[in-house]
Design an enzyme around this catalytic site. Structure first.
Site, PDB file in Angstrom:
ATOM      1  N   LYS A  52       0.562  -1.600   0.033  1.00 43.90           N
ATOM      2  CA  LYS A  52       0.079  -0.046  -0.154  1.00 43.90           C
ATOM      3  C   LYS A  52       0.572   0.937   0.003  1.00 43.90           C
ATOM      4  O   LYS A  52       2.028   1.362   0.453  1.00 43.90           O
ATOM      5  CB  LYS A  52      -0.816  -0.180   1.148  1.00 43.90           C
ATOM      6  CG  LYS A  52      -1.932   1.047   1.296  1.00 43.90           C
ATOM      7  CD  LYS A  52      -2.900   0.998   2.977  1.00 43.90           C
ATOM      8  CE  LYS A  52      -3.572   0.959   3.134  1.00 43.90           C
ATOM      9  NZ  LYS A  52      -4.684   1.030   4.219  1.00 43.90           N
ATOM     10  N   SER A 107      -9.451   1.405   3.310  1.00 47.04           N
ATOM     11  CA  SER A 107      -8.728   2.287   1.728  1.00 47.04           C
ATOM     12  C   SER A 107      -7.736   1.515   1.861  1.00 47.04           C
ATOM     13  O   SER A 107      -6.672   2.034   0.955  1.00 47.04           O
ATOM     14  CB  SER A 107      -8.303   3.662   3.576  1.00 47.04           C
ATOM     15  OG  SER A 107      -7.131   3.465   3.511  1.00 47.04           O
ATOM     16  N   SER A 164      -9.634  -1.152   7.286  1.00 49.53           N
ATOM     17  CA  SER A 164      -8.790  -0.638   6.276  1.00 49.53           C
ATOM     18  C   SER A 164      -8.597  -1.953   5.191  1.00 49.53           C
ATOM     19  O   SER A 164      -8.327  -1.943   4.231  1.00 49.53           O
ATOM     20  CB  SER A 164      -8.206   0.392   5.902  1.00 49.53           C
ATOM     21  OG  SER A 164      -8.288   1.735   5.869  1.00 49.53           O
TER      22      SER A 164
END
Ligand code: TIU
Length: 731
Positions: free
Chosen positions: A333, A407, A431
């Site tokens: 990420k 997210s 997330s």
């Protein structure tokens, strides 16, 4: 071809036959160090007769070989010794034998310089394991300061993290570290068998026989003792034939596209080249970009990845000794640093070039994994929808009209769309879990403080957590156990050793577990489809030994509300430089700006913040009681990972309200210091959710298993058993 490992193997033993589940069994080889086996080592100086211990090397090699080739659950090696300053060596050990009246043999003691280096001192030549039994990549080496393997070591944790319940024990010396380890393991619930030919001591045969007799006396006081040959015969049918690894394949092996780590490991061992995988993978990634853009923020060049792949192939030429993540592709990420690359956190005005990498990234690289790229996310890791990034809006891998979740949107899509085997992501309020649900993958959020958050751009520093996105629970667990380490640079790191629970190796308790579910009023917020799917999951859990158990759900509910209704949202601003919001207002995603402005407008006070911190501590203690080590405690809390699956259109129409709903069952996780793993739990027709009969295709459902801090090993094993049971249903 080797037969698959059976559920249970039974061998003749004393006092009666020993049965063990090979996938949940570890071979533990005790202290086969030069210091105990060679002339002038510590054992020799103690007055030990070396002939028997040296004679045990050959049988131990045979035992190790059969366990490796059969793919036993795990291989552990131990080494006895001390840190160079001897701060971990009690005076009893340092002084007692040395100062005995009339002592003539203990001329040197621990830490003194002998011919093999400083005696029983870590880092010295004599301290290391003999070449014949050298550990391979992926095998665990436990450095222990005591005679037993459990005192002041991580062995219990590491065995539990691999779901091990049974131990095959060998090594030296029978009367000392071998016997002490079996006695210690027995107290912790393991079923142990000692292998007679693969253990030896420094005294005569009667002494060894008595040491072994003591272990199995009285119908198995501490465990079992068996001979080597029956064990070899029982495991041989499941063992990879020795010849196979020596014969190169005649034609290049093709790849079936299966990216699960265990599948790739097996394929690489039987001759598949990771170059073939990477070549094929890049084609998939390129074509997928046209179908679902917005997955990547940074993409590694194909030539660079191929070069890294070829370097790995050269470095690890022995296919029987590959590191666990050899040739396994992964993404990360883009809120996590990789040295030399920009970290954007999907917020261009916050971009920096990292000087140091996140340690989880470094560790997976060191285990042979291949870095593919950095993935998209909701800006500043704030959101659960996947619709809040200037780098595009990836949709669910199941359907172009439905959200990917966030997210960690790009991370979950990269795994769900078969672009990577796993992804390193984050999870502050859900997330890692919500987008896993929407893309049919596993999202595991370990207990905070077990995986280093160094090099993670904070969203809400005191609640941020690394998450692992993977295709199966076992894959997620493997990444965790390879990367777990106390990092003193991480202010929230947890110590390596904590209070631990015993294992239940046999009987009813080995399979049954107690689980709680949210009360009906909490579940009523779910869509009818989600409620139906959740009830199906409950039935499935009951069919594998789950006992639905009442518990007090109020701390979970209150903690969840604390996250956004309380002052913790202010911590999101506290992570940003002073006046940053003012200066960058025009550069922010409009929804993120709206959220931050609302936080500022609250004018929260220090008094409110302290009250919230105290409430957090109270609810955390109450949740600890729920997962307590008592008859009333539950093992896991099982919840629907989220409440429904929105379309992109629905989210864009009301971005904040739809987002809040998605976190109903995830928000409490980090507030209460829990561990959590979201697991795919079947699919349902799109038309059932949308109410439109014309809608084709399916969407994925997911349940999350939550438990108290550091109950990761137990939670993952329950989740894995659930996953296995529904995979069997499908096949
Ligand atoms: N002294 C002795 O017999 N043994 C040890 O100190 N360590 C082990 O047994 N490994």
């Amino acid at each position: 071809m080797a037969a698959p490992l059976p559920e249970l193997v039974t061998v003749d033993a004393k006092p009666y036959a020993y049965s063990f589940p090979p996938k949940h069994t570890a071979l533990v080889i005790i202290d086969m160090q030069r210091d105990f086996l060679l002339p002038d080592g510590f054992g020799d100086i103690q007055g030990g007769n070396l002939s028997d211990v040296q004679a045990s090397i050959e049988p131990t090699k045979k035992l190790l070989d059969i366990c490796r080739r059969a793919g036993l659950g795990a291989i552990f090696h131990t080494r006895e010794g001390h840190v160079p300053d001897l701060s971990d060596c009690p005076s009893s050990k340092l002084i007692r034998q040395h100062q005995a009246p009339g002592n003539t043999q203990h001329t040197l003691t621990i830490g003194d310089k002998g011919k093999l280096g400083r005696l029983l001192t870590r880092g010295e030549w004599g301290h290391d394991i003999i070449d014949e039994l050298a550990p391979r990549p992926g095998e665990v080496v436990i450095d222990k300061p005591g005679k037993g393997s459990f005192w002041n070591t991580t062995i219990l944790h590491k065995l539990k993290a691999r779901a091990i319940t049974h131990l095959i024990v060998s090594g030296v010396t029978t009367e000392c570290c071998f016997a002490t380890t079996i006695r210690e393991a027995n107290d912790r619930g393991f079923e142990c068998v000692g292998i007679e030919e693969a253990t030896a001591g420094y005294n005569d045969a009667c002494f060894k026989a008595s040491s072994l007799d003591m272990l199995y006396w009285s119908q198995g006081l501490f465990g079992f003792v068996a001979s080597l040959q029956p064990l070899i015969e029982a495991l041989e049918p499941c063992a990879t034939p020795v010849i196979a690894s020596l014969t190169p394949p005649q034609t290049p092996q093709t790849w079936d596209g299966d990216l699960r780590i265990s599948s790739l490991q097996k394929a690489y061992r039987s001759g598949l080249s990771p170059v073939t995988v990477i070549e094929q993978l890049f084609k998939t990634i390129e074509s997928y970009q046209k179908e679902n853009s917005g997955v990547w923020i940074y993409f590694e060049k194909k030539d660079v990845v191929l070069e890294a792949t070829k370097a790995l192939v050269v470095k690890y030429s022995d296919k029987a000794a590959l590191p666990p993540l050899f040739g396994i592709p992964y993404s990360i990420k883009d809120s996590l640093d990789i040295a030399g690359l920009p970290t954007t956190t999907a917020c261009p005005c916050l971009t920096h070039i990292a000087s140091e990498s996140n340690p989880v990234h470094e560790k997976v690289l060191a285990e042979g994994a291949l870095f593919i790229g950095k993935t998209n996310l909701d800006q500043l890791a704030t959101g659960l929808s996947g619709c809040r990034s200037p780098y595009g809006m990836p949709h669910s891998v199941y359907h172009k009209d439905y959200i990917s979740g966030g997210s960690s949107s790009g991370s979950c899509v990269s795994v769900g769309a078969n672009l990577c085997s796993f992804s390193i992501a984050t999870d502050t309020a859900g997330s890692g879990r919500v987008p896993s649900c929407f893309n049919g993958v596993v999202g595991y959020k370990p207990t905070r403080g077990l995986l280093s958050t160094v090099g993670l751009v904070p969203a809400c520093l005191s609640l941020d957590c690394i998450a692992i996105i993977a295709k199966t629970v076992s894959d997620a667990r493997l990444i965790w156990l390879l990367c777990e380490e106390y990092d003193s640079r991480d202010r929230y790191a947890k110590p390596v050793i904590s209070f631990q629970r015993h294992v239940n190796a046999t009987g009813l308790k080995a399979k049954s577990f107690k689980f709680g579910i949210p009360p009906p009023e909490a579940l009523s917020i779910c869509s009818p489809t989600y409620r139906r799917m959740f009830h199906q999951a409950i039935k499935q859990l009951q069919s594998i030994g789950g006992v639905l158990t009442p518990f007090d759900s109020t701390p979970f509910d209150k903690a969840g509300r604390l996250l956004y209704d309380g002052t913790f949202v202010s911590e999101r601003l506290a992570s940003l430089p002073d006046n940053w919001l003012e200066a960058n207002r025009s550069h922010l995603h409009p929804v993120i700006l709206e959220i931050f402005e609302k936080v500022v407008a609250r004018n929260s006070t220090a008094v409110q913040a302290y009250r919230d911190m105290q409430a957090k501590a109270l609810y955390t203690r109450q949740a600890e009681n729920v997962f307590g080590y008592t008859a009333a405690g539950i093992d896991v809390l099982v919840v629907p990972t989220t409440v429904t699956h929105w379309t992109t259109k629905q989210v864009l129409a009301d971005p904040i309200k739809t987002n809040t709903a998605l976190g109903e069952f995830t928000h409490c996780g980090n507030v209460l210091d829990l561990c959590a793993v979201a697991v795919p739990a079947g699919e349902y027709p799109v038309s059932e959710l949308s109410g439109n009969k014309e809608d084709a295709g399916n969407l994925p459902f997911s349940v999350t298993f939550l438990a108290g801090n550091r109950l990761d090993a137990e939670t993952l094993e329950i989740a894995r058993r659930y996953e296995e049971s529904i995979t069997n249903l499908k096949s």
